[in-house]
Write a protein that holds these residues in place. Structure first.
Motif, PDB file in Angstrom:
ATOM      1  N   ARG A 259      -7.415   7.659  -8.511  1.00  0.00           N
ATOM      2  CA  ARG A 259      -6.394   7.326  -7.515  1.00  0.00           C
ATOM      3  C   ARG A 259      -6.022   5.853  -7.693  1.00  0.00           C
ATOM      4  NH1 ARG A 259      -8.576   9.983  -3.314  1.00  0.00           N
ATOM      5  NH2 ARG A 259      -7.257  11.737  -3.817  1.00  0.00           N
ATOM      6  N   CYS A 260      -4.724   5.545  -7.669  1.00  0.00           N
ATOM      7  CA  CYS A 260      -4.270   4.154  -7.820  1.00  0.00           C
ATOM      8  C   CYS A 260      -4.702   3.348  -6.597  1.00  0.00           C
ATOM      9  CB  CYS A 260      -2.753   4.125  -7.975  1.00  0.00           C
ATOM     10  SG  CYS A 260      -2.078   2.464  -7.985  1.00  0.00           S
ATOM     11  N   ASP A 261      -5.412   2.249  -6.854  1.00  0.00           N
ATOM     12  CA  ASP A 261      -5.926   1.482  -5.719  1.00  0.00           C
ATOM     13  C   ASP A 261      -4.879   0.548  -5.136  1.00  0.00           C
ATOM     14  OD1 ASP A 261      -6.039   0.183  -8.112  1.00  0.00           O
ATOM     15  OD2 ASP A 261      -8.207  -0.155  -8.073  1.00  0.00           O
ATOM     16  N   VAL A 262      -3.788   0.279  -5.888  1.00  0.00           N
ATOM     17  CA  VAL A 262      -2.742  -0.620  -5.382  1.00  0.00           C
ATOM     18  C   VAL A 262      -1.932   0.074  -4.272  1.00  0.00           C
ATOM     19  CG1 VAL A 262      -0.636  -1.884  -5.999  1.00  0.00           C
ATOM     20  CG2 VAL A 262      -2.614  -1.884  -7.543  1.00  0.00           C
ATOM     21  N   CYS A 263      -1.589   1.346  -4.509  1.00  0.00           N
ATOM     22  CA  CYS A 263      -0.755   2.053  -3.528  1.00  0.00           C
ATOM     23  C   CYS A 263      -1.575   3.107  -2.777  1.00  0.00           C
ATOM     24  CB  CYS A 263       0.432   2.708  -4.223  1.00  0.00           C
ATOM     25  SG  CYS A 263      -0.046   3.940  -5.445  1.00  0.00           S
ATOM     26  N   SER A 264      -2.864   3.109  -2.974  1.00  0.00           N
ATOM     27  CA  SER A 264      -3.771   4.083  -2.347  1.00  0.00           C
ATOM     28  C   SER A 264      -3.356   5.524  -2.643  1.00  0.00           C
ATOM     29  CB  SER A 264      -3.834   3.887  -0.831  1.00  0.00           C
ATOM     30  OG  SER A 264      -4.083   2.554  -0.521  1.00  0.00           O
ATOM     31  N   GLY A 265      -2.732   5.724  -3.789  1.00  0.00           N
ATOM     32  CA  GLY A 265      -2.382   7.079  -4.188  1.00  0.00           C
ATOM     33  C   GLY A 265      -1.029   7.555  -3.689  1.00  0.00           C
ATOM     34  N   SER A 266      -0.375   6.740  -2.855  1.00  0.00           N
ATOM     35  CA  SER A 266       0.926   7.181  -2.319  1.00  0.00           C
ATOM     36  C   SER A 266       2.011   7.113  -3.378  1.00  0.00           C
ATOM     37  CB  SER A 266       1.320   6.315  -1.133  1.00  0.00           C
ATOM     38  OG  SER A 266       1.687   5.015  -1.573  1.00  0.00           O
ATOM     39  N   GLY A 267       1.837   6.225  -4.378  1.00  0.00           N
ATOM     40  CA  GLY A 267       2.843   6.048  -5.419  1.00  0.00           C
ATOM     41  C   GLY A 267       3.973   5.119  -4.995  1.00  0.00           C
ATOM     42  N   SER A 268       3.953   4.683  -3.755  1.00  0.00           N
ATOM     43  CA  SER A 268       5.033   3.855  -3.210  1.00  0.00           C
ATOM     44  C   SER A 268       4.560   2.401  -3.102  1.00  0.00           C
ATOM     45  CB  SER A 268       5.413   4.409  -1.836  1.00  0.00           C
ATOM     46  OG  SER A 268       6.334   3.550  -1.211  1.00  0.00           O
ATOM     47  N   GLU A 269       5.335   1.492  -3.700  1.00  0.00           N
ATOM     48  CA  GLU A 269       4.929   0.083  -3.766  1.00  0.00           C
ATOM     49  C   GLU A 269       4.767  -0.529  -2.369  1.00  0.00           C
ATOM     50  OE1 GLU A 269       4.895  -1.750  -7.004  1.00  0.00           O
ATOM     51  OE2 GLU A 269       3.780  -3.229  -5.849  1.00  0.00           O
ATOM     52  N   LYS A 270       5.814  -0.385  -1.548  1.00  0.00           N
ATOM     53  CA  LYS A 270       5.756  -1.001  -0.219  1.00  0.00           C
ATOM     54  C   LYS A 270       5.705   0.048   0.884  1.00  0.00           C
ATOM     55  CE  LYS A 270       8.765  -4.755  -1.828  1.00  0.00           C
ATOM     56  NZ  LYS A 270       9.646  -3.935  -2.737  1.00  0.00           N
ATOM     57  N   GLY A 271       5.530   1.287   0.495  1.00  0.00           N
ATOM     58  CA  GLY A 271       5.485   2.332   1.516  1.00  0.00           C
ATOM     59  C   GLY A 271       6.850   2.668   2.071  1.00  0.00           C
ATOM     60  N   ASN A 272       7.907   2.489   1.236  1.00  0.00           N
ATOM     61  CA  ASN A 272       9.272   2.745   1.713  1.00  0.00           C
ATOM     62  C   ASN A 272       9.593   4.222   1.871  1.00  0.00           C
ATOM     63  OD1 ASN A 272       9.759   0.101   1.935  1.00  0.00           O
ATOM     64  ND2 ASN A 272      11.186  -0.065   0.230  1.00  0.00           N
ATOM     65  N   GLY A 273       8.753   5.050   1.315  1.00  0.00           N
ATOM     66  CA  GLY A 273       8.941   6.470   1.561  1.00  0.00           C
ATOM     67  C   GLY A 273       9.641   7.232   0.456  1.00  0.00           C
TER      68      GLY A 273
END
Ligand SMILES: [Zn+2]
Ligand SMILES: [Zn+2]
Length: 373
Positions: A144-158
């Motif tokens: 799991r990517c630790d930068v985006c916690s697995g969301s795949g979104s850089e700033k959580g823009n959705g």
């Protein structure tokens, strides 16, 4: 309703042959394919027209009917007299509506996609299989990517709807009349894509990494044993739950012990004197110890002795198999002159009862020869 002429739709002459029809259709189908023109309703309409025209003209019966009656040949309401023969095609355009009607209309379907299972082959020796062991292994996997916690979104823009499949998660490819539906490769079937992909994982929510893991291998494993480590496989797309890691056990052959399930076999060489007079021999055990085994006088080559409970442990149990030792009576080589003399002297003293098997065998041979005459 004015419908375009099928020949005009495909841009071919009325006398064109099957192969030029086909190549014209292919070119146009590629050009207007929904996959290549996401959200373009005009292209979609053209694609339908092209497919319909090819469907009719590539079939010689239907082409003949079309040549004679035009579009009326396939129109039930037209009363051209052909509606019976082609009743199945009267609602041709309806079929296409069914195929394409739901494009963009379907809301995204989030699929739970689990990560891949991984396989790791591990070589262990007999002693390790006897005791069980902890071993550190290292393998390439997706974490799991630790930068985006697995969301795949850089700033959580959705998320936004996928431009390729319009949010349905599925794409269609037309092969002649048949339409094949596939999972959209652009969004992996999720129907939605990330608006600000994480630069570390390119929006995938996971990334490659060499992982080290300490694994427990229980006592009693054997060649081909498979150990499943739940959740230690690769992380799935968008950081979804990981697959499993399977350890496949491969056994390194041992120098003196052979194994069959929980039984251990060992060939023990003994001298001709030890075998004749009897005595004892120290036998190594797989546990690392030794057992003094009593050899009765007159033991023969291949005689077996069972050492109860000195074999391998049973996997996930407290019981042990047996150890079987086989005597390997060694005939002496490289004799000195004195040894040869002693053996000859020994032989002169010998009688039939010293070698009952040889005596028995040779008397049977004599009977056999006598019986032949
Ligand atoms: Zn990331
Ligand atoms: Zn898509």
């Amino acid at each position: 309703m004015s419908k375009k002429d099928y020949y005009d739709v495909l841009g071919v002459s009325r006398d064109s042959d099957a192969s030029s029809l086909k190549s014209a259709y292919r070119k146009l189908a590629m050009k207007y394919h929904p996959d290549k023109n996401p959200g373009d309703s005009n292209a979609e309409k053209k694609f339908k027209e092209v497919s319909e025209a090819y469907e009719i003209l590539s079939n010689s019966e239907k082409r003949q009917a079309y040549d004679q009656y035009g579009h009326d040949a396939f129109n039930q309401a037209g009363g051209s007299g052909f509606s019976d023969g082609f009743s199945g095609f009267g609602n041709f355009s309806d079929i296409f509506e069914d195929f394409f009607g739901d494009i963009g209309g379907r809301q995204s379907r989030q699929r739970e996609q689990r990560g891949q299972d991984l396989k790791y082959e591990i070589d262990i020796d007999l002693r390790e299989a006897y005791t069980g062991l902890k071993k550190e292994i290292s393998f390439d996997t997706l974490i799991r990517c630790d930068v985006c916690s697995g969301s795949g979104s850089e700033k959580g823009n959705g998320l936004k709807n996928c431009g390729v499949c319009g949010g349905s998660g599925r794409t269609r490819a037309s092969q002649g009349f048949f339409t094949v539906e596939r999972t959209c490769s652009a969004c992996g079937g999720a129907g939605q894509v990330i608006t600000d992909p994480c630069t570390t994982c390119n929006g995938e929510g996971r990334r490659r990494k060499n992982r080290k893991l300490e694994v427990n291998i229980p006592a009693g494993v054997e060649e081909g044993s498979r150990i499943r480590l739940s959740g230690e496989g690769a992380v799935g797309p968008n950081g979804s739950s990981p697959g499993d890691l399977y350890l496949f056990i491969s056994m390194v052959p041992h120098e003196i012990f052979e194994r069959e399930a929980t039984e251990i076999f060992c060939n023990v060489p003994i001298s001709i004197v030890n075998a004749s007079l009897g005595g004892s021999v120290d036998v190594p055990t797989v546990s690392g110890g030794k057992v003094k085994v009593k050899i009765p006088a007159g033991s023969q080559n291949g005689d077996q002795f069972k050492l109860t409970g000195k074999g391998m442990p049973t996997l996930r149990s407290t019981s042990f198999g047996d150890m079987i030792i086989s005597l390997n009576v060694e005939v002496p080589r490289n004799l000195s002159d004195n040894q040869k003399r002693l053996l000859k002297e020994f032989d002169e003293e010998s009688s039939q009862k010293n070698n009952p098997e040889s005596s028995g065998f040779f008397s049977k041979v004599k009977d056999f020869w006598d019986g032949l005459t």
